[in-house]
Write a protein that holds these residues in place. Structure first.
Motif, PDB file in Angstrom:
ATOM      1  N   GLN A  23     -41.595  15.488 -22.994  1.00  0.00           N
ATOM      2  CA  GLN A  23     -42.291  14.224 -23.390  1.00  0.00           C
ATOM      3  C   GLN A  23     -41.297  13.006 -22.661  1.00  0.00           C
ATOM      4  O   GLN A  23     -40.197  13.117 -22.808  1.00  0.00           O
ATOM      5  N   ILE A  24     -42.121  12.018 -22.247  1.00  0.00           N
ATOM      6  CA  ILE A  24     -41.456  10.798 -21.566  1.00  0.00           C
ATOM      7  C   ILE A  24     -41.682   9.688 -22.975  1.00  0.00           C
ATOM      8  O   ILE A  24     -43.067   9.346 -23.125  1.00  0.00           O
ATOM      9  N   PRO A  25     -40.542   9.146 -23.102  1.00  0.00           N
ATOM     10  CA  PRO A  25     -40.704   8.030 -23.913  1.00  0.00           C
ATOM     11  C   PRO A  25     -41.257   6.860 -23.393  1.00  0.00           C
ATOM     12  O   PRO A  25     -40.794   6.520 -21.972  1.00  0.00           O
ATOM     13  N   ALA A  26     -41.772   5.794 -23.900  1.00  0.00           N
ATOM     14  CA  ALA A  26     -42.338   4.694 -23.455  1.00  0.00           C
ATOM     15  C   ALA A  26     -41.112   3.887 -22.835  1.00  0.00           C
ATOM     16  O   ALA A  26     -41.337   3.345 -21.816  1.00  0.00           O
ATOM     17  N   SER A  27     -39.850   3.893 -23.602  1.00  0.00           N
ATOM     18  CA  SER A  27     -38.818   3.207 -23.248  1.00  0.00           C
ATOM     19  C   SER A  27     -38.353   3.331 -21.718  1.00  0.00           C
ATOM     20  O   SER A  27     -37.785   2.566 -21.059  1.00  0.00           O
ATOM     21  N   GLN A  28     -38.730   4.560 -21.166  1.00  0.00           N
ATOM     22  CA  GLN A  28     -38.397   4.984 -20.112  1.00  0.00           C
ATOM     23  C   GLN A  28     -39.162   4.611 -18.950  1.00  0.00           C
ATOM     24  O   GLN A  28     -38.639   4.025 -17.908  1.00  0.00           O
ATOM     25  N   ILE A  29     -40.497   4.446 -19.223  1.00  0.00           N
ATOM     26  CA  ILE A  29     -41.234   3.702 -18.526  1.00  0.00           C
ATOM     27  C   ILE A  29     -41.094   2.286 -18.047  1.00  0.00           C
ATOM     28  O   ILE A  29     -41.052   1.617 -17.174  1.00  0.00           O
ATOM     29  N   LEU A  30     -41.028   1.643 -19.231  1.00  0.00           N
ATOM     30  CA  LEU A  30     -40.921   0.209 -19.380  1.00  0.00           C
ATOM     31  C   LEU A  30     -39.415  -0.088 -18.973  1.00  0.00           C
ATOM     32  O   LEU A  30     -39.209  -1.264 -18.616  1.00  0.00           O
ATOM     33  N   ALA A  31     -38.626   0.661 -18.681  1.00  0.00           N
ATOM     34  CA  ALA A  31     -37.338   0.145 -18.130  1.00  0.00           C
ATOM     35  C   ALA A  31     -37.518  -0.083 -16.634  1.00  0.00           C
ATOM     36  O   ALA A  31     -36.566  -0.695 -16.022  1.00  0.00           O
ATOM     37  N   GLU A  32     -38.394   0.259 -15.974  1.00  0.00           N
ATOM     38  CA  GLU A  32     -39.100   0.236 -14.665  1.00  0.00           C
ATOM     39  C   GLU A  32     -39.387  -1.255 -14.442  1.00  0.00           C
ATOM     40  O   GLU A  32     -39.945  -2.103 -15.394  1.00  0.00           O
ATOM     41  N   ALA A  33     -39.369  -1.978 -13.206  1.00  0.00           N
ATOM     42  CA  ALA A  33     -39.633  -3.252 -12.957  1.00  0.00           C
ATOM     43  C   ALA A  33     -41.324  -3.396 -13.253  1.00  0.00           C
ATOM     44  O   ALA A  33     -41.952  -2.569 -13.014  1.00  0.00           O
ATOM     45  N   PRO A  34     -41.655  -4.743 -13.668  1.00  0.00           N
ATOM     46  CA  PRO A  34     -43.143  -4.808 -13.761  1.00  0.00           C
ATOM     47  C   PRO A  34     -43.778  -4.622 -12.242  1.00  0.00           C
ATOM     48  O   PRO A  34     -43.101  -4.989 -11.498  1.00  0.00           O
ATOM     49  N   GLY A  35     -45.032  -4.132 -12.534  1.00  0.00           N
ATOM     50  CA  GLY A  35     -45.629  -3.587 -11.207  1.00  0.00           C
ATOM     51  C   GLY A  35     -45.697  -2.170 -10.994  1.00  0.00           C
ATOM     52  O   GLY A  35     -46.297  -1.661 -10.138  1.00  0.00           O
ATOM     53  N   THR A  36     -44.600  -1.591 -11.536  1.00  0.00           N
ATOM     54  CA  THR A  36     -44.353  -0.165 -11.095  1.00  0.00           C
ATOM     55  C   THR A  36     -45.776   0.620 -11.717  1.00  0.00           C
ATOM     56  O   THR A  36     -46.333   0.532 -12.467  1.00  0.00           O
ATOM     57  N   ARG A  37     -46.051   1.663 -10.739  1.00  0.00           N
ATOM     58  CA  ARG A  37     -46.933   2.600 -11.017  1.00  0.00           C
ATOM     59  C   ARG A  37     -46.087   3.897 -11.128  1.00  0.00           C
ATOM     60  O   ARG A  37     -45.690   4.437 -10.232  1.00  0.00           O
ATOM     61  N   ALA A  38     -45.864   4.427 -12.542  1.00  0.00           N
ATOM     62  CA  ALA A  38     -45.039   5.616 -12.527  1.00  0.00           C
ATOM     63  C   ALA A  38     -46.192   6.604 -13.057  1.00  0.00           C
ATOM     64  O   ALA A  38     -47.180   6.733 -13.624  1.00  0.00           O
ATOM     65  N   LEU A  39     -45.797   7.881 -12.372  1.00  0.00           N
ATOM     66  CA  LEU A  39     -46.764   9.057 -12.345  1.00  0.00           C
ATOM     67  C   LEU A  39     -46.158   9.808 -13.366  1.00  0.00           C
ATOM     68  O   LEU A  39     -45.014  10.230 -13.687  1.00  0.00           O
TER      69      LEU A  39
END
Ligand code: FES
Length: 138
Positions: A23-39
Motif C-alpha cells: 500500500q502506498i501512503p498518500a504522503s509518499q506521493i505528495l512528497a513529489e513535486a507539484p505536476g508529478t504524475r505518479a504511477l
C-alpha cells in the motif's frame, strides 16, 4: 447524480499500491513535486497515474495508463505536458483527451480520494468531464 470527487459507494474502491503490492501512503506521493504524475497499481492492478496538483494535494481524477489504441503503456512528457504513447504516436492532453491519434478515445479515468493517508481508487461511472457524455468504459 454523483458529483465528481465523491465516492461512488461501497463497490469497487481499492487502495493504491506499488508494483510489489504494498500500500502506498498518500504522503509518499505528495512528497513529489507539484505536476508529478505518479504511477501506482489501481483498479484490477491497472497502472494508473495520480497527479500531484500545484497546491500539493492529489487530483481527484486519476488516469489509466492504457492507450485506447492498442493498449500500450506510455510515459508522461513534462516538457510537452502530454502523455505520449511510444507504440504508434498517440498523444494525450493532461486530462487524457486525445491530442493526436490513432487513439480513438480519451484515456479511462478513475476517482481518487485520500482518507487517513491512504489513497482510495474507485471506478468513474458518472459523466466523463471531458466529453460531457457517459464514460465509454462503463
Ligand atoms: Fe498507443 Fe497505438 S497503442 S498509439
Amino acid at each position: 447524480f454523483i458529483a465528481p470527487g465523491e465516492k461512488t459507494g461501497e463497490g469497487g474502491a481499492i487502495l493504491a499500491k506499488d508494483i510489489l503490492g504494498n500500500q502506498i501512503p498518500a504522503s509518499q506521493i505528495l512528497a513529489e513535486a507539484p505536476g508529478t504524475r505518479a504511477l501506482v497499481a489501481g483498479l484490477a492492478g491497472e497502472p494508473t497515474y495520480l497527479i500531484v496538483k500545484e497546491d500539493n494535494t492529489l487530483d481527484h481524477i486519476g488516469l489509466v495508463d492504457n492507450c485506447t489504441h492498442l493498449g500500450c503503456t506510455f510515459p508522461w512528457n513534462p516538457l510537452d505536458q502530454q502523455f505520449q504513447c511510444p507504440c504508434h504516436g498517440s498523444r494525450y492532453a493532461p486530462d487524457g483527451s486525445v491530442v493526436r491519434g490513432p487513439a480513438p478515445l480519451p484515456l479511462k479515468i478513475v476517482q481518487v480520494a485520500v482518507f487517513n493517508n491512504s489513497i482510495l481508487i474507485s471506478p468513474w461511472t458518472e459523466t466523463d468531464p471531458r466529453t460531457g457524455k457517459n464514460p465509454w468504459w462503463v
